[in-house]
Scaffold this active site. Sequence first.
Site, short mmCIF file in Angstrom:
data_model
loop_
_atom_site.label_atom_id
_atom_site.label_comp_id
_atom_site.label_asym_id
_atom_site.label_seq_id
_atom_site.Cartn_x
_atom_site.Cartn_y
_atom_site.Cartn_z
N SER A 514 0.80 -1.21 0.00
CA SER A 514 0.00 0.00 0.00
C SER A 514 0.83 1.27 0.00
CB SER A 514 -0.94 0.00 1.20
OG SER A 514 -0.22 -0.29 2.36
N GLY A 515 2.13 1.15 0.21
CA GLY A 515 2.92 2.36 0.18
C GLY A 515 4.30 2.21 0.80
N ASP A 628 -3.99 -9.12 6.03
CA ASP A 628 -2.61 -9.33 5.61
C ASP A 628 -1.71 -9.59 6.81
OD1 ASP A 628 -0.52 -9.67 3.90
OD2 ASP A 628 -0.26 -7.55 3.43
#
Length: 791
Positions: A514-515, A628
Amino acid sequence: MATFLFLFILPLLPILPCSDASPMPLLSRGSSLLVEEYKHTFLTSPDGDFSCGFYEVGRNAFSFSIWFTNTAEKTTVWSANPKYPVNGQGSKVLLNHDGNLVLTDVNGTVTWDSKTSSGKGTTVVLLDTGNLVIRNGNSEILWGSFSSPTDTLLPFQPLTKGTRLVSGYNSLYFDNDNVLRLMYDGPDISSIYWPSAEYTVYKNGRTNYNSSRIAVLDAEGYFRSSDLLKVKSSDWGTMTKRRLTLDYDGNLRMYSLNASRGSWIVSWEAVAKMCGVHGLCGKNGICEYWPSLHCSCPPGYEMTDPQNWNKGCRPNFSKICNGSYKAEDFEFIKLPHTDFYGFDQTYNVSISLEECKKACLEICSCAGFTYKTGPGLCYTKVLLFNGYRYPHFPGDNYIKLPKNLGISTSSDSRKSRLTCNQNIPEIVQGSSSMYGINSVDKNWTTYYVFAAILGALVLLFTGTSWWFLSSKQDIPKSMEAGYRMVTNQFRMFTHRELKEATGKFKEEIGRGGSGIVYRGVLEDKRVVAVKKLTNFSHSEEELWAEMSIIGRINHMNLVRMWGFCSEGQHKLLVYEYVENESLDRYLFGNVSSERLISWSQRFKIALGTARGLAYLHHECLEWVIHCDIKPENILLTRDFEAKIADFGLAKLSRRDRSSFNLTHMRGTMGYMAPEWALNSPINAKVDVYSYGVVLIEIVTGSRISSGVTVDGTEVEIKLFVQVLKQYTESGSVKDIVDQRLHGQFNPEQAMVMLKIATACLEERNSRPSMHDIVKALLACDDEDDHPAYSW
Ligand SMILES: *[C@@H]1O[C@H](CO)[C@@H](O)[C@H](O)[C@H]1NC(C)=O
Ligand SMILES: *[C@@H]1O[C@H](CO)[C@@H](O)[C@H](O)[C@H]1NC(C)=O
Ligand SMILES: *[C@@H]1O[C@H](CO)[C@@H](O)[C@H](O)[C@H]1NC(C)=O
Ligand SMILES: *[C@@H]1O[C@H](CO)[C@@H](O)[C@H](O)[C@H]1NC(C)=O
Ligand SMILES: *[C@@H]1O[C@H](CO)[C@@H](O)[C@H](O)[C@H]1NC(C)=O
Ligand SMILES: *[C@@H]1O[C@H](CO)[C@@H](O)[C@H](O)[C@H]1NC(C)=O
């Protein structure tokens, strides 16, 4: 939703930069404070301890407030308009020419005024005590904020006949009989919970003879009231700044400031056992400490408002008491070790359980009864309120339900509950509901889950108050483990601020789907991890809505989010910085022997991770599925306490599936439950699966998720699980446990962990819940710091 968000936003306290501020000593006639200049223009007390001005309670929403100047997190002590914030543009506070202090909103509406009138020489000053006063030309005080408290009393600020502290549905006030009390005054029930109504005024150490009705906190930390109440701060003495606050959870607490850290510690609280705060779980709700403080609904009842436990539970059946009532249509379900406080209809001694049942059946309005076997005590209840359950309560409650509800009358309803599948609401892919969450299935199985507490705020104990708590042996440890004060720190950051904090995004400390994560240091010296979200297409409002939920999630085993930034392209999340690296760095590959984590550390990490997940799944105001879980997302503190990172993002990614590949962003091969691949609806059991994989990796010290076993052979996880089962069934685990530990491990714990792990990898309906897992692990925890609670 609006009020819900608002309640949350209220206590968000932005940190005001002090550098370029120009505090003012006083406000004279005709002068005003403008909301646009809130950062720079405000009143301060002569000694600088207090400030007064516009204070941001939410996005573009302001109150006219007084706060402590020198605390790490802004702490307001008074507000003119706590319920009616004004617009961030065009609002102002003006001391008009009549000597009236007036707060006006952008459209000119008077939101609040001091109702004073005075001539020349009138001024508004903030005194060193924190009292904002209006003085006339002769220095006579016409009005003072001390006379209209909100939720906080400062030293020397008297609580009197005419004043009360209010927070949510709870208030602190002098009752008609001159006694200082805490009362819950909800939509349909009022109930006094402090001092305990079980005892007389006299037994509570109070008196009702003194009608002066005045209570004051003094400089030494004594809080005394005319009804003879006298309590002492645990750190009494004159050097400390204190406040007495009625918190949103209904407890009255004294806080002392640790001046060197600028943080507050709880130095006294009125109600030691939170379940004793009436209204906490609402009407028909049951409060419990195990495995952590939470509320639940009895069988046949469902949560009235899934967002707010204060609203309690409502019956999922109708019972009309108008003559059509037939006793034979009803039956009882036993709730072991449970009681509902008060609202007794009848009270009988020395009668049998059958007689007690009969007595309740005969009266339509009887909702149930509490029965104590020994003395044969029978209390029939007209209302079920302030329910609580604790293992040593010497009685049981029997709740009256229509026969056709189909709820098992088995006496051990607790057991049947735990073996049920927990009906965790499923996040159906493509769901269009606001949070992608279907309405909660409300039956007896929700009993043990969904401990959303306190509507908007879960206010409990600050981490720093632990020393205080642990000195009081009657506070269940499970409470500390699960909860901490939701401090007023969550806020929105500007991109510039974060750019500065991270030194222009210099130090990369991690990278994920996500980043990218950077290390940063905020203005207040807090070290943070700043995550730059990539591929993000949410509007600011959406992000704010989601973030305000994630921001409220606070558990010692979850990485805390401090805030976020959303400016055009820039979407950044600001997290607590966790000292050590992620779990994978201590487990896999060539870990040097000093870095290799010991067995007890492994067990602690397994337990902490389970606790964090249990909290996310069962106790958050919103269901949060991590999606996750893997060693890379389990960070370790200096003391090897596990902190789960990256939760809450699953929901964000789900929203716009079209532009986002869900499996790309969330989930990691090897840890993903098979149902992911099948594209079928997922629920919290996907995390349970991943946890199972992680648990095996903790025990074995090798990446089974990579499909390679301890001895290097490639094998499918499914097969590996079969092998594991054979080992656990035969009772020999030493061949599986990480060889690098050289046999230094606890075989009983290893066995339990592997058994849990194999159960986690079962077909999803057979997987245990995270609550079950926490319990199973606690049962074999040899570090005796989770004792049974004492009552
Ligand atoms: C002014 O604005 C407030 C809130 O923005 C609103 O409640 C109020 O009705 C408005 N008053 C007038 C006179 O428009
Ligand atoms: C009543 O309480 C006030 C305040 O605590 C105290 O000053 C006063 O002496 C008390 N009166 C009596 C009769 O005890
Ligand atoms: C205040 O905080 C400092 C720094 O953490 C700590 O060393 C000190 O013991 C604290 N003081 C009190 C009174 O708790
Ligand atoms: C009792 O109330 C129910 C529902 O309001 C109604 O159907 C029934 O006729 C009533 N019975 C009597 C005896 O009034
Ligand atoms: C319980 O007590 C009430 C009054 O105290 C009495 O009328 C009633 O008969 C008693 N019930 C039983 C079952 O003994
Ligand atoms: C409530 O009652 C309805 C119909 O009687 C039933 O379908 C539903 O499952 C019940 N819910 C709970 C939580 O018991």
